[in-house]
Scaffold this active site. Structure first.
Site, PDB file in Angstrom:
ATOM      1  N   SER A 154      78.950  44.411 -21.991  1.00  0.00           N
ATOM      2  CA  SER A 154      78.870  42.994 -21.627  1.00  0.00           C
ATOM      3  C   SER A 154      77.431  42.678 -21.240  1.00  0.00           C
ATOM      4  CB  SER A 154      79.798  42.696 -20.452  1.00  0.00           C
ATOM      5  OG  SER A 154      79.253  43.281 -19.277  1.00  0.00           O
ATOM      6  N   LYS A 155      77.218  41.449 -20.869  1.00  0.00           N
ATOM      7  CA  LYS A 155      75.889  40.985 -20.458  1.00  0.00           C
ATOM      8  C   LYS A 155      75.275  41.874 -19.372  1.00  0.00           C
ATOM      9  CE  LYS A 155      74.101  37.499 -22.559  1.00  0.00           C
ATOM     10  NZ  LYS A 155      72.844  37.900 -23.173  1.00  0.00           N
TER      11      LYS A 155
END
Ligand code: GLU
Length: 504
Positions: free
Chosen positions: A255-256
């Protein structure tokens, strides 16, 4: 039957590594079988759609070298290829109407509050949450008419059969059996009249003649509902292949938090599209054999569904950097130079690095590559430094000394060579030997340095080579000195040596 696959992104953001892998596998499979890859935009969830994001999708696919022969931006016989346009054109209507008529779907008129209460009561009782019939699955037509007359907004739900076993044949995990009683009745048409993903995607897959669905594993749980939907419509489902999740090195879903994960972020960082594609394809897929560094076509030749591993794949940035380096070194100078030039002159590059002031990326070095008047020198610089760089961004710093004289000298090396008594004479003699600019190649420069070594009676070549390198580049390490001198030419070398002498 010829292979038809589709990459069907929802325009909810710039495609990330996981999206790109799905897109790539569709493309590789289509290439492998001489089939068709379709790009379809799934924008029926208006609340999640990000305006303009289709452009990022197209850019990202092109960047990594993915091709599509049909669909968004390419046209074809099954258009439109944007689901909201298909919905407006009424393409879904006959299919859900038919499901209602045949009893495979029904209208439900629950209010959001009622659905919330149902969910809460299910949770309180420790039951699975979802619409397992609710108030409307078995309601009479009279009751539905009454709800309509009251102006209650309605949705269309699929009637999942009771007491059956739904079988999903997954290309990665094999046969999976789902007791139908564990599946709730999904919404097919929302109260705003738009189809949901479940309905639109499956209807489109049928209408577009899709033979294989490659999609993320997050859809595996929905697959039995999709099988029911296909059967209810009297259609044969395509083969399904669910791709395992991609994790970061810490074991959590990518994810980010793990840093840049959008394909276009990697372009801004200076990764070659082919290297990124190669790296991403190998997350969870093994081509068999030892060969890892491959072009898209080589990957397509080796692509087999059975090479996809069921366990989650890991996103390892070190591996991407390694792969990038190998691709850079494997490219011919002309192609590599055009990549570096494209990168240097892309306005995104500067704005990306402006946000990373400590990155060490040298925009001045890169800006030389945006200048078309210095083609020969640029090509020589690329050739000279490509063994020592990873990303396209690195070319700026690594090539700087070719493109301009050093503005300072590495401190420790300067102190060291200043203290050696022969240094100034070495530099002086080499400068004096550089009288002609005509056609001196690397071996001529080597000859000159060796003759200076001999005439000054210096035992080894090191005390000649190192000060000269420092004078020419400002650094104590770098590419082959004689090749570098040939690139710079005698005049430039002499000027740099004289400036160094003046500084000594
Ligand atoms: N629109 C879905 C998504 O972006 C695609 C799922 C599929 O490929 O069927 O996740």
């Amino acid at each position: 039957m010829s292979v038809r696959v589709r990459y069907a992104p929802s325009p909810t953001g710039s495609p990330h590594v996981g999206n790109i892998r799905t897109a790539l596998f569709n493309d590789l499979f289509a290439r492998r079988h001489g089939g068709t890859n379709i790009l379809r935009i799934e924008d029926t969830d208006r609340s999640r759609s990000v305006p303009g994001c289709e452009a990022d999708i197209v850019e990202s696919l092109k960047y990594v070298g993915i091709q599509w022969q049909e669909g968004y931006g390419a046209g074809g016989d099954c258009g439109p290829y944007v689901q909201s346009e298909r919905s407006l054109a009424g393409l879904y209507d006959p299919h859900w109407n038919r499901l209602i008529e045949s009893g495979f779907a029904y209208w439900a008129f629950d209010t959001p509050q009622e659905l919330e209460e149902m969910r809460k009561s299910q949770t309180d009782q420790g039951l699975a949450t979802g619409y397992f019939g609710g108030a409307w699955r078995d309601a009479s037509e009279v009751e539905r008419e009454k709800a309509r007359a009251e102006g209650r907004p309605g949705v269309v739900r699929l009637r999942i059969p009771r007491d059956e076993t739904i079988i999903v044949m997954d290309g990665v995990r094999g046969k999976i059996e789902y007791p139908s009683n564990t599946l709730d009745d999904p919404v097919l048409i929302k109260s705003d009249g738009m189809p949901t993903y479940h309905f639109a995607a499956m209807v489109d897959d049928h209408l577009m003649g899709v033979t294989h669905i490659f999609r993320g594993e997050e859809w595996l749980g929905s697959a039995p509902k999709h099988i029911v939907l296909f059967k209810s419509l009297g259609w044969d489902p395509p083969e399904m292949v669910h791709l395992p999740v991609i994790k970061g090195r810490d074991g959590s879903k990518l994810s980010k938090r793990h840093g840049d994960t959008a394909a276009l972020d990697f372009r801004r960082q200076g990764y070659l599209g082919v290297a990124l594609a190669n790296f991403i394809a190998l997350i969870g897929w093994s081509p068999g054999g030892d060969k890892e560094v491959m072009s898209i076509n080589e990957m397509a030749e080796a692509f087999e569904i059975r090479g996809i591993q069921p366990s989650s794949g890991v996103f390892d940035l070190d591996k991407l950097m390694w792969m990038q380096g190998v691709h850079v070194r494997g490219m011919d100078t002309g192609s590599l130079l055009s990549e570096v030039k494209g990168y240097a002159s892309n306005p995104e590059t500067e704005s990306y690095w402006a946000a990373h002031p400590d990155s060490g990326v040298n925009m001045r070095g890169l800006s030389y590559f945006a200048d078309d008047s210095r083609h020969d020198l640029q090509a020589s610089a690329v050739e000279l430094v490509k063994e020592r760089v990873t990303t396209l961004a690195d070319f700026g710093k690594a090539s700087l000394f070719v493109l301009e004289a050093p503005s300072s000298y590495e401190e420790a090396a300067l102190v060291k060579w200043k203290a050696v008594p022969t240094t100034s004479q070495v530099v002086q003699s080499v400068a004096e030997g550089l009288t002609t600019d005509a056609g001196m190649g690397p071996s001529d420069f080597e000859g000159l340095l060796r003759s200076v070594q001999t005439s000054l009676r210096i035992e080894k070549l090191g005390p000649v080579v190192h000060p000269v390198r420092l004078a020419l580049t400002g650094a104590s390490t770098g590419p082959g000195l004689f090749e570098l001198m040939a690139v710079l030419g005698s005049t430039d070398c002499r000027e740099r040596l004289e400036r160094f002498l003046a500084d000594l």
